[in-house]
Design an enzyme around this catalytic site. Sequence first.
Site, PDB file in Angstrom:
ATOM      1  N   ARG A   1       0.848  -1.191   0.000  1.00 15.89           N
ATOM      2  CA  ARG A   1       0.000   0.000   0.000  1.00 15.89           C
ATOM      3  C   ARG A   1       0.885   1.242   0.000  1.00 15.89           C
ATOM      4  O   ARG A   1       1.974   1.244   0.569  1.00 15.89           O
ATOM      5  CB  ARG A   1      -0.923  -0.001   1.217  1.00 15.89           C
ATOM      6  CG  ARG A   1      -1.933  -1.154   1.200  1.00 15.89           C
ATOM      7  CD  ARG A   1      -2.827  -1.130   2.436  1.00 15.89           C
ATOM      8  NE  ARG A   1      -3.772  -2.248   2.393  1.00 15.89           N
ATOM      9  CZ  ARG A   1      -3.543  -3.452   2.886  1.00 15.89           C
ATOM     10  NH1 ARG A   1      -2.373  -3.701   3.476  1.00 15.89           N
ATOM     11  NH2 ARG A   1      -4.461  -4.404   2.816  1.00 15.89           N
TER      12      ARG A   1
ATOM     13  N   LYS B   1      -2.527  -2.147   7.643  1.00 19.98           N
ATOM     14  CA  LYS B   1      -3.975  -1.970   7.744  1.00 19.98           C
ATOM     15  C   LYS B   1      -4.591  -2.998   8.675  1.00 19.98           C
ATOM     16  O   LYS B   1      -5.511  -2.702   9.436  1.00 19.98           O
ATOM     17  CB  LYS B   1      -4.596  -2.074   6.346  1.00 19.98           C
ATOM     18  CG  LYS B   1      -6.093  -1.835   6.308  1.00 19.98           C
ATOM     19  CD  LYS B   1      -6.609  -1.874   4.883  1.00 19.98           C
ATOM     20  CE  LYS B   1      -8.109  -1.609   4.843  1.00 19.98           C
ATOM     21  NZ  LYS B   1      -8.624  -1.622   3.450  1.00 19.98           N
TER      22      LYS B   1
ATOM     23  N   HIS C   1      -1.541   3.423  -5.840  1.00 23.82           N
ATOM     24  CA  HIS C   1      -2.225   2.225  -5.355  1.00 23.82           C
ATOM     25  C   HIS C   1      -2.450   1.226  -6.489  1.00 23.82           C
ATOM     26  O   HIS C   1      -2.623   0.029  -6.247  1.00 23.82           O
ATOM     27  CB  HIS C   1      -3.567   2.617  -4.729  1.00 23.82           C
ATOM     28  CG  HIS C   1      -4.092   1.622  -3.748  1.00 23.82           C
ATOM     29  ND1 HIS C   1      -4.687   0.447  -4.121  1.00 23.82           N
ATOM     30  CD2 HIS C   1      -4.107   1.631  -2.397  1.00 23.82           C
ATOM     31  CE1 HIS C   1      -5.055  -0.229  -3.048  1.00 23.82           C
ATOM     32  NE2 HIS C   1      -4.714   0.465  -1.983  1.00 23.82           N
TER      33      HIS C   1
ATOM     34  N   ARG D   1      -0.758  -2.299  -7.002  1.00 19.61           N
ATOM     35  CA  ARG D   1      -1.286  -3.497  -6.351  1.00 19.61           C
ATOM     36  C   ARG D   1      -2.245  -4.232  -7.286  1.00 19.61           C
ATOM     37  O   ARG D   1      -2.177  -5.455  -7.435  1.00 19.61           O
ATOM     38  CB  ARG D   1      -1.989  -3.110  -5.041  1.00 19.61           C
ATOM     39  CG  ARG D   1      -1.020  -2.658  -3.982  1.00 19.61           C
ATOM     40  CD  ARG D   1      -1.706  -2.051  -2.774  1.00 19.61           C
ATOM     41  NE  ARG D   1      -2.622  -2.944  -2.092  1.00 19.61           N
ATOM     42  CZ  ARG D   1      -2.269  -3.905  -1.263  1.00 19.61           C
ATOM     43  NH1 ARG D   1      -0.985  -4.136  -1.027  1.00 19.61           N
ATOM     44  NH2 ARG D   1      -3.178  -4.652  -0.647  1.00 19.61           N
TER      45      ARG D   1
ATOM     46  N   HIS E   1      -3.931  -9.007   2.324  1.00 17.00           N
ATOM     47  CA  HIS E   1      -5.370  -9.005   2.530  1.00 17.00           C
ATOM     48  C   HIS E   1      -5.686  -9.926   3.699  1.00 17.00           C
ATOM     49  O   HIS E   1      -5.022 -10.937   3.899  1.00 17.00           O
ATOM     50  CB  HIS E   1      -6.098  -9.473   1.272  1.00 17.00           C
ATOM     51  CG  HIS E   1      -6.076  -8.449   0.190  1.00 17.00           C
ATOM     52  ND1 HIS E   1      -6.330  -8.748  -1.125  1.00 17.00           N
ATOM     53  CD2 HIS E   1      -5.815  -7.114   0.208  1.00 17.00           C
ATOM     54  CE1 HIS E   1      -6.240  -7.657  -1.868  1.00 17.00           C
ATOM     55  NE2 HIS E   1      -5.921  -6.658  -1.071  1.00 17.00           N
TER      56      HIS E   1
ATOM     57  N   TYR F   1      -1.033 -20.637   9.221  1.00 17.94           N
ATOM     58  CA  TYR F   1      -0.324 -21.560   8.337  1.00 17.94           C
ATOM     59  C   TYR F   1       0.329 -20.792   7.195  1.00 17.94           C
ATOM     60  O   TYR F   1       1.489 -21.017   6.854  1.00 17.94           O
ATOM     61  CB  TYR F   1      -1.301 -22.595   7.784  1.00 17.94           C
ATOM     62  CG  TYR F   1      -0.702 -23.454   6.689  1.00 17.94           C
ATOM     63  CD1 TYR F   1       0.121 -24.538   6.988  1.00 17.94           C
ATOM     64  CD2 TYR F   1      -0.936 -23.164   5.348  1.00 17.94           C
ATOM     65  CE1 TYR F   1       0.686 -25.309   5.989  1.00 17.94           C
ATOM     66  CE2 TYR F   1      -0.376 -23.926   4.341  1.00 17.94           C
ATOM     67  CZ  TYR F   1       0.435 -24.999   4.667  1.00 17.94           C
ATOM     68  OH  TYR F   1       0.988 -25.750   3.669  1.00 17.94           O
TER      69      TYR F   1
END
Length: 402
Positions: A238, A267, A330, A333, A356, A366
């Site tokens: 970001r 975030k 941005h 991304r 995310h 994991y």
Amino acid sequence: MPLTAEKIRAAAATDKSLKLYDGGGLLLLVTPEGHRWWRLKYRFGGKERSLSLGVYPDVPLSEARDHRDDAKALLRRGIDPSAARQAKKITQGDTLKAVAEEWLELRGRTLSHVTIDKNRWMLTDYVFPRLGTKPMTAIKPPELLAALKVIESRGLQETAIRTKQCISQIYRYAISSGRAERDITADLRGALAPATTKNRAAITDPAQVGALLRAIDGYIGQPVTHAALRFAPLVFVRPGELRAARWTEFELEAKEPVWRIPGQRMKMKELHIVPLSTQAVAILEALQPLTGIGPYVFPSLRSRDRCMSENTVNAALRRLGYDKHTMTGHGFRAMASTLLNEQGFAPDVIELQLAHQERNKVRAAYNRAQRLAERRRMLQAWSDYLEGLKAGAKVVTLKRSA
């Protein structure tokens, strides 16, 4: 020795909080996140106490000293400065503006300064002029709605919604401190138009990506900005995470170089690891002699003690001829997400590298523990792929086995 402005600016954040003493109990607390808080240590009634005097540089050294002297004057009269402040809050502190300022200072300890600045901007521009001097218990839902409708009338639906959410949090804070009885924003449910979701502009066509990368290579401007433009496509973090990157977060000399972004800057508030390709490492190594003396990899042009402005990368893209409807900072991304998915990389690995949120906590653990090697291979393949596009000979296929 008393503090100076130069000493304050030179103080770099470390893993632990750093205290810089000025004298007379005045000190500057430098947190690991880089915040600088003025504190006054004093004794009253045989006990040591602490008083907050504001945040540097909003409160400069001279003003902090004035606050210290005022507090010392109260102590000579047998008055506890903290009690005096609390008494003032009782009479003046139940206005929306006063409570909001407290809330902003409190949230500033956990949220990024970018988020705090945006909240302060929304309140200062749209709410305080109409409602700031009113006690929170005296504000009626229609009055608040009128202030929000002004924002909405300017076509800023998302800003109106975010402002309402911000005020709701302020009311909840006021309720906890006994200065409000209920959150009046609950009465405004459905009163604002829903925000229109807009995808951020991004280039995803491989040939156009190659043209963009060639344009970036030819950028004529500040070297730090040029480095940020070249680095951004390789890591696709970001924009706020990119521009606030600190040299202490990088392990460039490790066998497998990585960038560890602390959770407080993410975030989702969790540590994020970015494996670094050879191309990314080369950019950082070339930049280090220029900015390595300060804390930030991409510092502000005005001061190395502040990170790059949030508009710098977008402004550079505009100089290259890419308007806001074509490409944004941005957008790197979305570029990476689209092309990596098209090339058949595992969606889970892509989403993990995009940071995310993984709703399944077991699966998230994991992923963090076991998939770093996959992410490293993917990012190196991605950097090699971008090099091929930039060369412009042909649109190459991304090699998954790289």
